[in-house]
Design a protein around this motif. Structure first.
Motif, PDB file in Angstrom:
ATOM      1  N   GLY A 164      29.112  76.036  -7.519  1.00  0.00           N
ATOM      2  CA  GLY A 164      28.681  74.776  -8.125  1.00  0.00           C
ATOM      3  C   GLY A 164      29.845  74.106  -8.837  1.00  0.00           C
ATOM      4  N   LEU A 165      30.111  72.841  -8.505  1.00  0.00           N
ATOM      5  CA  LEU A 165      31.267  72.128  -9.037  1.00  0.00           C
ATOM      6  C   LEU A 165      30.833  70.941  -9.890  1.00  0.00           C
ATOM      7  N   GLY A 194      34.678  66.537 -20.914  1.00  0.00           N
ATOM      8  CA  GLY A 194      34.715  65.679 -19.732  1.00  0.00           C
ATOM      9  C   GLY A 194      35.621  66.161 -18.621  1.00  0.00           C
ATOM     10  N   ILE A 195      35.939  67.459 -18.593  1.00  0.00           N
ATOM     11  CA  ILE A 195      36.901  67.996 -17.629  1.00  0.00           C
ATOM     12  C   ILE A 195      36.173  68.748 -16.506  1.00  0.00           C
ATOM     13  N   PRO A 196      36.875  69.043 -15.392  1.00  0.00           N
ATOM     14  CA  PRO A 196      36.207  69.680 -14.251  1.00  0.00           C
ATOM     15  C   PRO A 196      36.094  71.184 -14.405  1.00  0.00           C
ATOM     16  N   ALA A 197      35.061  71.756 -13.781  1.00  0.00           N
ATOM     17  CA  ALA A 197      34.886  73.207 -13.765  1.00  0.00           C
ATOM     18  C   ALA A 197      34.043  73.586 -12.556  1.00  0.00           C
ATOM     19  N   ILE A 198      34.289  74.767 -12.045  1.00  0.00           N
ATOM     20  CA  ILE A 198      33.546  75.278 -10.900  1.00  0.00           C
ATOM     21  C   ILE A 198      33.026  76.671 -11.221  1.00  0.00           C
ATOM     22  N   SER A 199      31.858  76.995 -10.720  1.00  0.00           N
ATOM     23  CA  SER A 199      31.326  78.359 -10.831  1.00  0.00           C
ATOM     24  C   SER A 199      31.314  78.989  -9.449  1.00  0.00           C
ATOM     25  N   VAL A 200      31.883  80.185  -9.356  1.00  0.00           N
ATOM     26  CA  VAL A 200      31.884  80.933  -8.096  1.00  0.00           C
ATOM     27  C   VAL A 200      31.332  82.330  -8.357  1.00  0.00           C
ATOM     28  N   PHE A 228      40.749  65.402 -13.882  1.00  0.00           N
ATOM     29  CA  PHE A 228      41.092  64.893 -12.551  1.00  0.00           C
ATOM     30  C   PHE A 228      42.004  65.831 -11.766  1.00  0.00           C
ATOM     31  N   ASP A 229      42.052  67.103 -12.175  1.00  0.00           N
ATOM     32  CA  ASP A 229      42.837  68.087 -11.416  1.00  0.00           C
ATOM     33  C   ASP A 229      41.888  69.032 -10.671  1.00  0.00           C
ATOM     34  N   GLU A 230      40.913  68.457  -9.992  1.00  0.00           N
ATOM     35  CA  GLU A 230      39.996  69.261  -9.175  1.00  0.00           C
ATOM     36  C   GLU A 230      40.737  70.069  -8.114  1.00  0.00           C
ATOM     37  N   SER A 231      41.875  69.563  -7.669  1.00  0.00           N
ATOM     38  CA  SER A 231      42.631  70.260  -6.619  1.00  0.00           C
ATOM     39  C   SER A 231      43.037  71.664  -7.058  1.00  0.00           C
ATOM     40  N   THR A 232      43.547  71.797  -8.279  1.00  0.00           N
ATOM     41  CA  THR A 232      43.950  73.124  -8.773  1.00  0.00           C
ATOM     42  C   THR A 232      42.741  74.020  -8.991  1.00  0.00           C
ATOM     43  N   VAL A 233      41.649  73.446  -9.497  1.00  0.00           N
ATOM     44  CA  VAL A 233      40.413  74.214  -9.684  1.00  0.00           C
ATOM     45  C   VAL A 233      39.928  74.755  -8.350  1.00  0.00           C
TER      46      VAL A 233
END
Length: 485
Positions: free
Chosen positions: A190-191, A435-441, A460-465
């Motif tokens: 989930g992103l 307000g920053i991006p995060a992903i759950s794996v 806005f650094d979803e690429s590194t995430v």
């Protein structure tokens, strides 16, 4: 279900080689829903006629060699607070039980532009207020791994439908963790994108400064594809960020050598299940083996995040939900004595207990004499919480910790204790406030229930995430586990 375990590229190869049709994909989705949804209850509304018509149109285009969108032919579910033209959008509330929108949200329209097929609308906590999906005014969604347990919330239907193999992917919304926490509970990806990366136009507002739409998928690569399809500037959304959108799939190199990771001590301290902590530490060992480094860091204002979030989110909810008054749209109470009585009866009958609780809390925080003491102070603390992340990102590329402090809990176990329920979001809420991006794996299991690893990045650094999440996934098998329904 095996069809929906395939990578997006594999599905598209089968479509291009005429080994599979879009109609067969859609048929498989509805067959799986018919087989499993009596026990899961992930869907509120199905779009069978529309989906089958669209599938035939896409098959005709496939036969004629026409242009194909990024998500061509993939069956998708959409959370029921994302408006869809001609398809009921209820927010799992009795107040909107008859609301049939005349337009589509930008994210829903972008899915259609990418040639995904909308299978139906997914269950949720009413107006996205909840962390277990028990606040739906229709019925609770159940966790496919064990139907005695919650799937998380508020995007519980979105997570459960993907985990159960009912759809290929889904869209959810995340205000304080409502994509990441159910993804963790249901053993999927989930992103939550950076605030402003995905348009909020057509998302029924809960807390406007926090809400974000994002994908729930079976693997990280598919999350990158879906994000690619829905990200981008939208003039219809005043909070949309006008930035260049990179190729997110190009970031999935598997190379994390030299990546610097901060691990907040607050995310592995009191209240964190020892099995969750162990799974996170094992994940950090995987990163070490791949050439990344990690150090313990501190987010000192984490203890204030829950209080800050519920003051701000409830205040914004109080304002946003004022539009539901029984006059313009939604259900209207019968036989009111006057206009004020119409408001009172419509809102009393239309809203559930959790929504009423948050409206009252927010109205109180915004009221004369209390605004400075509560709402304004919460905004100042929010700035401090964001500053904590900014300071860490001066030295580190990513922050890693658990998505939720425990695995999923039993249905009914916490429903009478709102404070305990709110504390389930302790690891996700600070990210939303910043307000920053995060992903759950997925990173492990405990008693047969999944555990989620949260990877947090710079704005806005979803690429590194995505790169870090994909590398972890490539060297572990947690994402391959499936519930046995």
């Amino acid at each position: 279900m095996a069809l929906f375990d395939l990578r997006l590229q594999d599905v598209h190869n089968k479509l291009n080689n005429k080994e599979l049709s879009v109609t067969e994909l859609v048929d498989a989705s509805y067959a799986r829903i018919k087989e499993t949804d009596e026990s899961i209850k992930a869907f509120l509304t199905l779009n069978e006629d529309g989906a089958r018509t669209e599938a035939r149109e896409l098959d005709n285009r496939l036969q004629q060699g026409g242009e194909k969108g990024l998500l061509f032919g993939l069956p998708a579910g959409i959370k029921d607070n994302i408006v869809t033209e001609g398809l009921l959008t209820t927010c799992a509330s009795q107040f909107l039980s008859n609301y049939n929108p005349i337009y589509s949200a930008t994210s829903a329209r972008k899915l259609k532009d990418a040639d995904a097929v909308t299978i139906g609308k997914l269950n949720m906590d009413e107006f996205a207020m909840g962390g277990s999906n028990e606040n739906s005014s229709y019925y609770p969604t159940r966790n496919p791994w064990n139907t005695d347990y919650v799937p998380g919330g508020s995007s519980g239907g979105s997570a459960a439908s993907v985990a159960a193999g009912q759809v290929y992917f889904s869209l959810g919304s995340d205000t304080g963790g409502s994509i990441r926490q159910p993804a963790a509970y249901c053993g999927i990806v989930g992103l939550k994108p950076t605030y402003g990366l995905v348009s909020r136009f057509g998302l029924v507002a809960f807390a406007s400064s926090l809400d974000q739409i994002g994908p729930l998928t079976k693997n990280v690569e598919d999350s990158a594809y879906v994000l690619q399809a829905i990200a981008g500037y939208d003039a219809s959304d005043s909070t949309s960020a006008n930035i260049d959108i990179p190729d997110y799939t190009a970031a999935l190199t598997g190379d994390v050598k030299g990546l610097r990771i901060g691990v907040p001590k607050e995310y592995l301290g009191a209240g964190i299940d020892p099995r969750v902590k162990e799974a996170v530490m094992n994940a950090l060992k995987v990163y070490e083996s791949l050439g990344a480094t990690w150090e313990e860091v501190s987010l000192p204002h984490t203890d204030y995040a829950i209080a800050t979030y519920y003051l701000l989110a409830s205040s914004e909810a109080s304002s946003n939900l004022a539009r539901f008054d029984g006059v313009r749209y939604g259900v209207r109470a019968d036989n009111p004595d006057n206009l004020i009585d119409l408001y009172r009866k419509s809102r009393s009958q239309g809203f559930g207990p959790e929504v009423k609780r948050r409206i009252m809390l927010g109205t109180y925080a915004l009221s004369s004499g209390y605004y400075d003491a509560y709402y304004l102070k919460a905004q100042k603390v929010r700035t401090l919480i964001k500053g904590d992340f900014d300071n860490i990102f001066k030295q580190y590329d990513l922050i890693i910790g658990p998505t939720a402090p425990t695995p999923a809990f039993r249905i009914g176990e916490q429903v009478g204790d709102p404070l305990t329920m709110y504390l389930n979001d302790i690891c996700t809420i600070p990210v939303s406030l910043a307000g920053i991006p995060a992903i759950s794996v997925p990173c492990g299991t405990a008693d047969g229930l999944p555990i989620g690893l949260q990877i947090i990045g710079k704005a806005f650094d979803e690429s590194t995430v995505l790169r870090a999440a994909h590398a972890f996934e490539a060297h572990t098998d947690h994402h391959k586990l499936r519930p046995q329904l």
